[in-house]
Write a protein that holds these residues in place. Structure first.
Motif, PDB file in Angstrom:
ATOM      1  N   ASP A 191      17.192  -9.582  -6.373  1.00  0.00           N
ATOM      2  CA  ASP A 191      16.275  -9.876  -7.479  1.00  0.00           C
ATOM      3  C   ASP A 191      15.062  -8.962  -7.380  1.00  0.00           C
ATOM      4  O   ASP A 191      14.477  -8.797  -6.304  1.00  0.00           O
ATOM      5  CB  ASP A 191      15.821 -11.338  -7.419  1.00  0.00           C
TER       6      ASP A 191
ATOM      7  N   GLU B 287      14.635  -5.050  -4.429  1.00  0.00           N
ATOM      8  CA  GLU B 287      15.886  -5.550  -3.840  1.00  0.00           C
ATOM      9  C   GLU B 287      17.106  -4.865  -4.449  1.00  0.00           C
ATOM     10  O   GLU B 287      18.084  -4.597  -3.753  1.00  0.00           O
ATOM     11  CB  GLU B 287      15.983  -7.068  -4.022  1.00  0.00           C
TER      12      GLU B 287
ATOM     13  N   THR C 230      20.230 -13.659  -8.754  1.00  0.00           N
ATOM     14  CA  THR C 230      20.412 -15.073  -8.466  1.00  0.00           C
ATOM     15  C   THR C 230      20.946 -15.782  -9.703  1.00  0.00           C
ATOM     16  O   THR C 230      20.469 -15.554 -10.816  1.00  0.00           O
ATOM     17  CB  THR C 230      19.078 -15.709  -8.043  1.00  0.00           C
TER      18      THR C 230
ATOM     19  N   GLY D 128      16.225 -17.652   4.758  1.00  0.00           N
ATOM     20  CA  GLY D 128      16.394 -16.581   5.731  1.00  0.00           C
ATOM     21  C   GLY D 128      17.829 -16.365   6.143  1.00  0.00           C
ATOM     22  O   GLY D 128      18.105 -15.595   7.069  1.00  0.00           O
TER      23      GLY D 128
ATOM     24  N   PRO E  89      18.980 -20.233  -1.031  1.00  0.00           N
ATOM     25  CA  PRO E  89      18.607 -18.839  -1.272  1.00  0.00           C
ATOM     26  C   PRO E  89      18.159 -18.142   0.017  1.00  0.00           C
ATOM     27  O   PRO E  89      17.403 -18.712   0.808  1.00  0.00           O
ATOM     28  CB  PRO E  89      17.463 -18.941  -2.277  1.00  0.00           C
ATOM     29  N   ARG E  90      18.640 -16.948   0.209  1.00  0.00           N
ATOM     30  CA  ARG E  90      18.263 -16.175   1.386  1.00  0.00           C
ATOM     31  C   ARG E  90      16.751 -15.971   1.458  1.00  0.00           C
ATOM     32  O   ARG E  90      16.159 -15.953   2.549  1.00  0.00           O
ATOM     33  CB  ARG E  90      18.991 -14.818   1.346  1.00  0.00           C
ATOM     34  N   ARG E  91      16.114 -15.830   0.288  1.00  0.00           N
ATOM     35  CA  ARG E  91      14.674 -15.555   0.243  1.00  0.00           C
ATOM     36  C   ARG E  91      13.864 -16.647   0.956  1.00  0.00           C
ATOM     37  O   ARG E  91      12.826 -16.376   1.564  1.00  0.00           O
ATOM     38  CB  ARG E  91      14.233 -15.423  -1.214  1.00  0.00           C
ATOM     39  N   TRP E  92      14.352 -17.893   0.875  1.00  0.00           N
ATOM     40  CA  TRP E  92      13.583 -19.001   1.453  1.00  0.00           C
ATOM     41  C   TRP E  92      14.211 -19.556   2.726  1.00  0.00           C
ATOM     42  O   TRP E  92      13.512 -20.102   3.572  1.00  0.00           O
ATOM     43  CB  TRP E  92      13.424 -20.107   0.420  1.00  0.00           C
TER      44      TRP E  92
END
Length: 431
Positions: free
Chosen positions: A187, A191, A154, A172, A167-170
């Motif tokens: 990250d 991953e 990131t 989706g 961010p994809r993490r939050w």
């Protein structure tokens, strides 16, 4: 990973049973001089025999050399065939479709081959479908060693998200760049392992990791170091389990030393390296794949031009110092988002002239670059020897009007290539 989409087919030259190059002088990719007048017989896609007494069988195709130079096809080990075919505005446009991108990338690949580059290493971007189209004969282009999507932390050099993409993490949601196969944002060790394995799953011959800041990215200054040692080592471990290697984008000594500690085998760029780090690379046998970039172009943004300044200043120091210290050297162009530069691909070879002899330059862009390609081992998509004119080697050859060892400028203009052969097929032939 279906981006770009290759829709149209091109005519591929037939594979002759035999091709005889008669009365040529050979630069074999290694030695500093040409051979005496000789003949070279290509059978199928390999060089079968070399010698003044060599003859072909009845019905073979004969190319009269008339004393011209036969040499290995050129190799560029740092290209982006898709990103190099499109501007940043085109890449960001909502009107860009896989078909439009595919058409531009295919045209770029064909132009690359017709400039005499029979092999390239594509070190980041959507490439797998184009490679398949070339290998199947639907598009004329060079052999491709693909990295596929770059792997970035990131806010790293490969974080291509637009400001409105979270961010994809939050959220989706994968970013547009990830969906098109441009790069993965990964990250943490888990991953990075997954991203590396995904690239290998699609056919990556080597893995490209972003280890430091860049000049064409929005979020990261050039001087920053990216990825922890544990994250970097995760990519190396996954690649080595597949019998291949990791190459990293990095300019600074701090970033490169961390990459070396992680087990990385090749450094892309490196224009800000100090002498001690280059000496370490020479001792460890780490490749330096660098370029000779220009300060600016008409299409370059002011931000990119400013970030590029220390890199430009560093390259005039890097090349002679790396040569003196015995670092393994490879050369590439790294054209990115500036399609108008592609036509200058051959001319960029000549930017090596301040630091290398003609023989050293020709060896680097043939034999030495081929040695770097071979680092992919069994993941190499084309098994066989390249970068040389030797019996048993793959038949990627150029017939040049003149002696490039005496005048290396000849390779700077593809009009001087009267024959371009890749894999035993003649893609260009003029008298």
């Amino acid at each position: 990973m279906a981006f770009p989409s290759i829709a149209s087919a091109q005519g591929t030259p037939p594979l002759e049973t035999e091709v005889l190059f008669r009365n040529v002088r050979v630069f074999d990719g290694v030695g500093p001089s040409l051979s005496g007048p000789t003949n070279v017989l290509v059978r199928g896609n390999h060089i079968a025999s070399i010698g003044p007494q060599v003859r072909s069988t009845s019905g073979a195709k004969v190319i009269e050399g008339r004393g011209r130079t036969l040499m290995p096809g050129l190799i560029d080990v740092h290209v982006h065939l898709t990103f190099g075919a499109l501007t940043q505005q085109q890449m960001a446009s909502p009107d860009l479709t896989p078909e439009k991108a595919g058409k531009a990338a295919a045209a770029n690949a064909t132009g690359t081959l017709m400039r005499g580059f029979t092999s390239v290493r594509d070190v980041g971007g959507p490439i797998f479908e184009l490679k398949q189209a070339i290998d199947s004969g639907r598009v004329n282009g060079p052999r491709i060693w693909p990295s596929g999507p770059t792997i970035s932390q990131t806010a790293g050099h490969g974080d291509y998200r637009t400001p409105d993409e979270g961010p994809r993490r939050w959220t989706g949601k994968a970013s547009r760049a990830e969906l098109m196969g441009a790069g993965y944002i990964a990250d943490g060790r888990d991953e990075v392992l997954a991203a590396t394995r995904e690239a290998l799953r699609f056919g990556a011959s080597q893995i490209k990791v972003m280890a430091g800041g860049g000049t064409s990215s929005d979020y990261d200054p050039v001087d920053v170091t990216q990825y922890t040692l544990d994250e970097m080592k995760a990519a190396v471990d996954a690649a080595e389990d597949w019998g291949t290697y990791v190459t990293v984008h990095a300019y600074t000594s701090r970033a490169v030393r961390r990459a070396i500690e992680a087990g990385v085998k090749c450094i892309e760029h490196g224009q800000l390296l100090d002498e001690d780090t280059l000496r370490l690379m020479a001792e460890r046998g780490i490749w330096l794949s660098s370029q000779n970039l220009v300060e600016s172009t008409d299409a370059m943004s002011p931000q990119r031009r400013e970030k590029r300044k220390p890199v430009i200043e560093g390259q005039a120091r890097l090349w002679p110092m790396a040569k003196r210290l015995g670092v393994k050297l490879a050369w590439g162009t790294d054209f990115l988002f500036e399609p108008e530069l592609n036509a200058q691909q051959n001319a960029y070879i000549l930017r090596l002239k301040p630091w290398f002899t003609s023989a050293e330059i020709l060896k680097m862009v043939t034999h030495d670059n081929a040695e770097l390609l071979a680092l992919s081992g069994l993941r190499s998509p084309y098994q066989g020897k390249l970068g040389v004119v030797q019996e048993g080697a793959l038949a990627d050859l150029l017939l040049i009007n003149g002696n490039p060892l005496a005048n290396v400028d000849l390779v700077g203009n593809p009009a001087n290539f009267s024959v371009i052969m890749k894999d035993g097929r003649v893609f260009k032939e003029t008298t």
